[in-house]
Design a protein around this motif. Structure first.
Motif, PDB file in Angstrom:
ATOM      1  N   PRO A  81       0.788  -1.239   0.000  1.00  0.00           N
ATOM      2  CA  PRO A  81       0.000   0.000   0.000  1.00  0.00           C
ATOM      3  C   PRO A  81       0.816   1.283   0.000  1.00  0.00           C
ATOM      4  CG  PRO A  81      -0.067  -1.041   2.161  1.00  0.00           C
ATOM      5  CD  PRO A  81       0.570  -2.030   1.237  1.00  0.00           C
ATOM      6  N   THR A  82       2.065   1.239   0.426  1.00  0.00           N
ATOM      7  CA  THR A  82       2.860   2.468   0.494  1.00  0.00           C
ATOM      8  C   THR A  82       3.992   2.490  -0.533  1.00  0.00           C
ATOM      9  OG1 THR A  82       4.321   1.496   2.183  1.00  0.00           O
ATOM     10  CG2 THR A  82       2.403   2.734   2.958  1.00  0.00           C
ATOM     11  N   ALA A  83       3.946   1.567  -1.497  1.00  0.00           N
ATOM     12  CA  ALA A  83       5.056   1.445  -2.450  1.00  0.00           C
ATOM     13  C   ALA A  83       5.303   2.731  -3.226  1.00  0.00           C
ATOM     14  CB  ALA A  83       4.793   0.292  -3.421  1.00  0.00           C
ATOM     15  N   ALA A  84       4.264   3.525  -3.425  1.00  0.00           N
ATOM     16  CA  ALA A  84       4.426   4.768  -4.196  1.00  0.00           C
ATOM     17  C   ALA A  84       4.030   6.001  -3.387  1.00  0.00           C
ATOM     18  CB  ALA A  84       3.595   4.698  -5.475  1.00  0.00           C
ATOM     19  N   THR A  85       3.966   5.860  -2.064  1.00  0.00           N
ATOM     20  CA  THR A  85       3.578   6.989  -1.212  1.00  0.00           C
ATOM     21  C   THR A  85       4.682   8.047  -1.184  1.00  0.00           C
ATOM     22  OG1 THR A  85       2.235   5.535   0.177  1.00  0.00           O
ATOM     23  CG2 THR A  85       2.871   7.668   1.113  1.00  0.00           C
ATOM     24  N   HIS A  86       4.301   9.314  -1.405  1.00  0.00           N
ATOM     25  CA  HIS A  86       5.270  10.411  -1.397  1.00  0.00           C
ATOM     26  C   HIS A  86       5.511  10.909   0.033  1.00  0.00           C
ATOM     27  CE1 HIS A  86       5.155  10.619  -5.730  1.00  0.00           C
ATOM     28  NE2 HIS A  86       3.848  10.736  -5.711  1.00  0.00           N
ATOM     29  N   PRO A  87       6.665  11.505   0.281  1.00  0.00           N
ATOM     30  CA  PRO A  87       6.961  11.988   1.640  1.00  0.00           C
ATOM     31  C   PRO A  87       5.934  12.966   2.175  1.00  0.00           C
ATOM     32  CG  PRO A  87       8.947  11.994   0.292  1.00  0.00           C
ATOM     33  CD  PRO A  87       7.801  11.687  -0.630  1.00  0.00           C
ATOM     34  N   TRP A  88       5.326  13.765   1.294  1.00  0.00           N
ATOM     35  CA  TRP A  88       4.351  14.756   1.758  1.00  0.00           C
ATOM     36  C   TRP A  88       2.961  14.163   1.993  1.00  0.00           C
ATOM     37  CZ3 TRP A  88       7.004  14.899  -2.875  1.00  0.00           C
ATOM     38  CH2 TRP A  88       6.295  14.536  -4.016  1.00  0.00           C
ATOM     39  N   GLU A  89       2.809  12.862   1.736  1.00  0.00           N
ATOM     40  CA  GLU A  89       1.520  12.209   1.926  1.00  0.00           C
ATOM     41  C   GLU A  89       1.416  11.480   3.269  1.00  0.00           C
ATOM     42  OE1 GLU A  89       0.155  11.128  -2.613  1.00  0.00           O
ATOM     43  OE2 GLU A  89       1.648   9.820  -1.661  1.00  0.00           O
ATOM     44  N   VAL A  90       2.500  11.478   4.060  1.00  0.00           N
ATOM     45  CA  VAL A  90       2.448  10.819   5.348  1.00  0.00           C
ATOM     46  C   VAL A  90       2.080  11.821   6.435  1.00  0.00           C
ATOM     47  CG1 VAL A  90       4.064   9.009   4.685  1.00  0.00           C
ATOM     48  CG2 VAL A  90       4.937  11.122   5.694  1.00  0.00           C
ATOM     49  N   LYS A  91       1.697  11.287   7.582  1.00  0.00           N
ATOM     50  CA  LYS A  91       1.153  12.132   8.637  1.00  0.00           C
ATOM     51  C   LYS A  91       2.242  12.792   9.466  1.00  0.00           C
ATOM     52  CE  LYS A  91      -2.218  11.881  12.443  1.00  0.00           C
ATOM     53  NZ  LYS A  91      -3.138  10.973  13.184  1.00  0.00           N
ATOM     54  N   TYR A  92       3.366  12.077   9.672  1.00  0.00           N
ATOM     55  CA  TYR A  92       4.395  12.557  10.586  1.00  0.00           C
ATOM     56  C   TYR A  92       5.700  12.845   9.832  1.00  0.00           C
ATOM     57  CZ  TYR A  92       1.118  10.516  13.898  1.00  0.00           C
ATOM     58  OH  TYR A  92      -0.012  10.197  14.599  1.00  0.00           O
ATOM     59  N   PRO A  93       6.539  13.740  10.338  1.00  0.00           N
ATOM     60  CA  PRO A  93       7.825  14.030   9.698  1.00  0.00           C
ATOM     61  C   PRO A  93       8.655  12.768   9.535  1.00  0.00           C
ATOM     62  CG  PRO A  93       7.358  15.670  11.383  1.00  0.00           C
ATOM     63  CD  PRO A  93       6.305  14.612  11.512  1.00  0.00           C
ATOM     64  N   ARG A  94       9.189  12.577   8.332  1.00  0.00           N
ATOM     65  CA  ARG A  94       9.958  11.380   7.989  1.00  0.00           C
ATOM     66  C   ARG A  94       9.168  10.099   8.219  1.00  0.00           C
ATOM     67  NH1 ARG A  94      16.210  12.542  10.009  1.00  0.00           N
ATOM     68  NH2 ARG A  94      16.643  14.232   8.554  1.00  0.00           N
ATOM     69  N   ALA A  95       7.867  10.217   8.331  1.00  0.00           N
ATOM     70  CA  ALA A  95       6.957   9.082   8.506  1.00  0.00           C
ATOM     71  C   ALA A  95       7.187   8.337   9.812  1.00  0.00           C
ATOM     72  CB  ALA A  95       7.068   8.107   7.330  1.00  0.00           C
ATOM     73  N   LYS A  96       7.889   8.968  10.766  1.00  0.00           N
ATOM     74  CA  LYS A  96       8.139   8.308  12.038  1.00  0.00           C
ATOM     75  C   LYS A  96       6.877   8.290  12.882  1.00  0.00           C
ATOM     76  CE  LYS A  96      13.105   9.199  12.386  1.00  0.00           C
ATOM     77  NZ  LYS A  96      14.196   9.796  13.208  1.00  0.00           N
ATOM     78  N   LEU A  97       6.598   7.140  13.476  1.00  0.00           N
ATOM     79  CA  LEU A  97       5.417   7.010  14.311  1.00  0.00           C
ATOM     80  C   LEU A  97       5.609   7.780  15.612  1.00  0.00           C
ATOM     81  CD1 LEU A  97       4.723   3.205  13.831  1.00  0.00           C
ATOM     82  CD2 LEU A  97       3.658   5.111  12.639  1.00  0.00           C
ATOM     83  N   PRO A  98       4.527   8.248  16.219  1.00  0.00           N
ATOM     84  CA  PRO A  98       4.650   9.013  17.465  1.00  0.00           C
ATOM     85  C   PRO A  98       5.219   8.152  18.591  1.00  0.00           C
ATOM     86  CG  PRO A  98       2.347   8.561  16.963  1.00  0.00           C
ATOM     87  CD  PRO A  98       3.132   8.156  15.763  1.00  0.00           C
ATOM     88  N   PRO A  99       6.024   8.731  19.472  1.00  0.00           N
ATOM     89  CA  PRO A  99       6.672   7.967  20.553  1.00  0.00           C
ATOM     90  C   PRO A  99       5.699   7.178  21.414  1.00  0.00           C
ATOM     91  CG  PRO A  99       7.628  10.162  20.382  1.00  0.00           C
ATOM     92  CD  PRO A  99       6.449  10.140  19.456  1.00  0.00           C
ATOM     93  N   ASP A 100       4.526   7.744  21.702  1.00  0.00           N
ATOM     94  CA  ASP A 100       3.577   7.029  22.561  1.00  0.00           C
ATOM     95  C   ASP A 100       3.092   5.741  21.901  1.00  0.00           C
ATOM     96  OD1 ASP A 100       3.840   8.986  24.445  1.00  0.00           O
ATOM     97  OD2 ASP A 100       1.957  10.012  23.970  1.00  0.00           O
ATOM     98  N   GLU A 101       2.849   5.789  20.593  1.00  0.00           N
ATOM     99  CA  GLU A 101       2.400   4.595  19.876  1.00  0.00           C
ATOM    100  C   GLU A 101       3.510   3.554  19.809  1.00  0.00           C
ATOM    101  OE1 GLU A 101       0.493   3.235  15.560  1.00  0.00           O
ATOM    102  OE2 GLU A 101       0.813   5.359  15.999  1.00  0.00           O
TER     103      GLU A 101
END
Length: 577
Positions: A55-75
């Protein structure tokens, strides 16, 4: 009721069963089905179809929710505590290919980083694709040094199977003529950039015994007709491999071996099937099949076959064997030697050096090469010049040079046009090399079955008690010193040696928990990967390894699997299984 049981057995009987669909499971599926065996592959996780389920094979950097696509620390802390502490590449791009640690727990007497992906294809979708042959330096080391047990095979036994696997999967690389790192069947190598070429030239001039080469990786650079016929294409240098490659350019079960198996008409894949037990028939004196718990419904069922390949990855294969008890095997399947779960090995890493490379600011490179440099082992090669007195075995380095791109220093101060102009230009040239060192086998570096702690499915879990020893500690000091030496010899600046903790597991090369050997009293498997005490069961993943070498092991797993499948088919035809 008897008729129903007979019908159940008939409908659920195959020539061969393969447990797992990853690196070795995919190869077992291909080889067995192509050789005419009706083959069932049981995968504990969900279905992942090539092309359809990336599902993310062609996802652009500006299409993700977090900077550098890093998940939030709490999660990360709540769901992925292991990956959170390792800093491994778990992001929005790859989250769906990793297990949740909170749902798949284990116990650690010493730190052990177990990184897993439960789905069709397993970690063949997530591996770094580095593909290196072992040599007799590796296969003979235990016997020469009195460590562990002797390998029951030598390089000559597996060399034709390395040829076979490399030709099929496609390995790009450069022949170097080094006895400690045999050359293989290579597609054209990827190109080094300008700074890497400087590192190579100056390192080899200063240290003739240290060779700097391009990594040998399972990426197609010049696809063959056979590879194209499978739907594979040339590597596009996107370096987004861990999202799944829609071009089929790197080797994975999903894009290659499972596709080949399906083409035979002899292959069936059943996902959501957790194999919980190998069934042993006391009267026949062999394994009769496996018991499965459906991941989604919890239903229990059985499947039967004359030959069983256990390819669930080292620790899950060992879990399965330890969980398979009977009157014949009260301490775990095939565990008369008491070696099942012992001798955990990996590669220790997290030590090396980094530097800046000034003077090349007018140069850049094309694309995002999904590969790096490799510096083969240059210690303890069997001669006086390379012998160390403070440790056994050796290490190699992986790394490379590059320039940080626009997403560097995202949290630095600055706004507006000046900030935009700054980030529109690449950052300074940086170089980094990190060591991969061999871990020796120790019987008390082990994993055991923990029936008191259950996973989300109500099944027992694993308990780890393994750590680095004096030999690895001494090696790490040398790994750091030698890395600094090379970067300084190349004339780079601000050279910094580094070392971070590296518990077993972090290298993601788990090995040794059902090792091969010559003697059933000291090993679990024989020279053909058969369980000594039950010859119709083969184990060909990392569990089978007798020592660890210092190179990435997946190519060896694949070669051993292809070799074992050929043996199983011939042995079956002779009525030996």
């Amino acid at each position: 009721m008897a008729n129903l049981n007979t019908r159940w057995r008939q409908e659920n009987t195959y020539d061969a069963i393969v447990v797992g669909s990853g690196m070795t499971g995919g190869w077992a599926a291909k080889e067995l089905s192509e050789k005419g065996l009706k083959t069932l592959v049981l995968e504990r996780g969900r279905m992942v179809r090539h092309l359809e389920d990336y599902p993310t094979a062609a996802t652009h950097p500006w299409e993700v929710k977090y900077p550098r696509a890093k998940l939030p620390p709490d999660e990360l802390k709540a769901k992925y505590p292991v990956q959170n502490r390792t800093g491994y590449a778990l992001t929005e791009y790859t989250q769906h290919f990793f297990v949740r640690d909170d749902e798949n727990p284990y116990t650690e007497d010493q730190p052990f980083d177990w990184i897993r992906g439960y789905h069709v294809g397993g970690r063949s979708l997530l591996w770094a694709r580095q593909s290196y042959r072992w040599s007799d330096l590796d296969f003979e080391a235990n016997a020469k040094e009195g460590v562990g047990v002797d390998w029951p095979i030598r390089y000559r036994d597996i060399a034709p199977w390395y040829d076979y696997v490399e030709r099929y999967i496609g390995v790009s690389g450069q022949a170097e003529g080094l006895p400690q790192l045999p050359d293989g069947v290579f597609q054209p190598p990827m190109e080094m950039n300008c700074v890497e070429k400087v590192l190579k030239a100056k390192t080899e001039a200063r240290f003739p015994e240290r060779r700097v080469t391009i990594g040998r990786c399972a990426h197609l650079t010049e696809p063959t007709e056979e590879q194209i016929a499978l739907g594979r294409g040339k590597c596009q240098h996107r370096n987004m491999c861990m999202r799944g490659c829609p071009f089929g350019a790197y080797f994975s079960s999903n894009a290659v071996t499972l596709v080949a198996a399906e083409k035979t008409g002899n292959f069936k894949l059943r996902p959501h099937s957790i194999v919980t037990e190998i069934l042993y028939d006391e009267a026949k004196g062999r394994a009769d099949g496996v018991r499965v718990q459906d991941e989604t419904t919890g239903e229990t069922m059985e499947f039967y076959a004359k030959v069983i390949f256990v390819c669930a990855s080292a620790l899950n294969s060992t879990w399965l064997m330890m969980n398979s008890t009977s009157r014949r095997f009260p301490n775990g399947f095939g565990n008369g030697s008491d070696q099942l779960g012992r001798n955990i090995m990996d590669h220790h890493l997290g030590v090396g050096a980094m530097a800046e490379a000034p003077g090349y600011e007018d140069r850049y490179y094309s694309g995002r090469r999904p590969n790096g440099l490799y510096i083969p082992r240059f210690r303890n090669l069997g001669d006086a010049a390379t012998k160390r007195t403070d440790y056994l075995r050796g290490f190699g380095y992986q790394g490379g040079a590059g320039r940080p791109n626009w997403d560097r220093n995202l949290h630095a101060a600055g706004l507006g046009g000046a900030r935009k102009d700054e980030l529109s230009q690449p950052g300074p040239w940086m170089v980094r090399i990190g060591g991969f060192g061999e871990i020796l086998p120790h019987a008390d570096n082990r994993v055991t079955l923990n029936r008191d702690r259950k996973d989300r499915y109500g099944l027992p879990t694993l308990r780890f008690d393994a750590g680095l020893r004096e030999n690895e500690t001494a090696m790490r000091r040398d790994m750091k010193t030698a890395a600094v030496e090379m970067l300084e010899a190349a004339g780079f600046t601000n050279v910094i040696g580094y070392e971070t903790p590296s518990p077993p597991g972090l290298g993601i090369h788990e090995m040794g928990t059902a090792r091969m050997g010559r003697d059933p009293k000291t090993s679990v498997l024989n020279a053909h990967n058969q369980v000594h005490e039950c010859r119709n069961v083969y184990v060909t993943d990392g569990a089978c390894m007798t020592s660890a070498s210092c190179v990435n092991p997946s190519l060896t797993y694949m070669a051993l699997t292809a070799r074992a499948c050929a043996h199983a088919v011939e042995a079956s035809r002779r009525g030996e299984l």
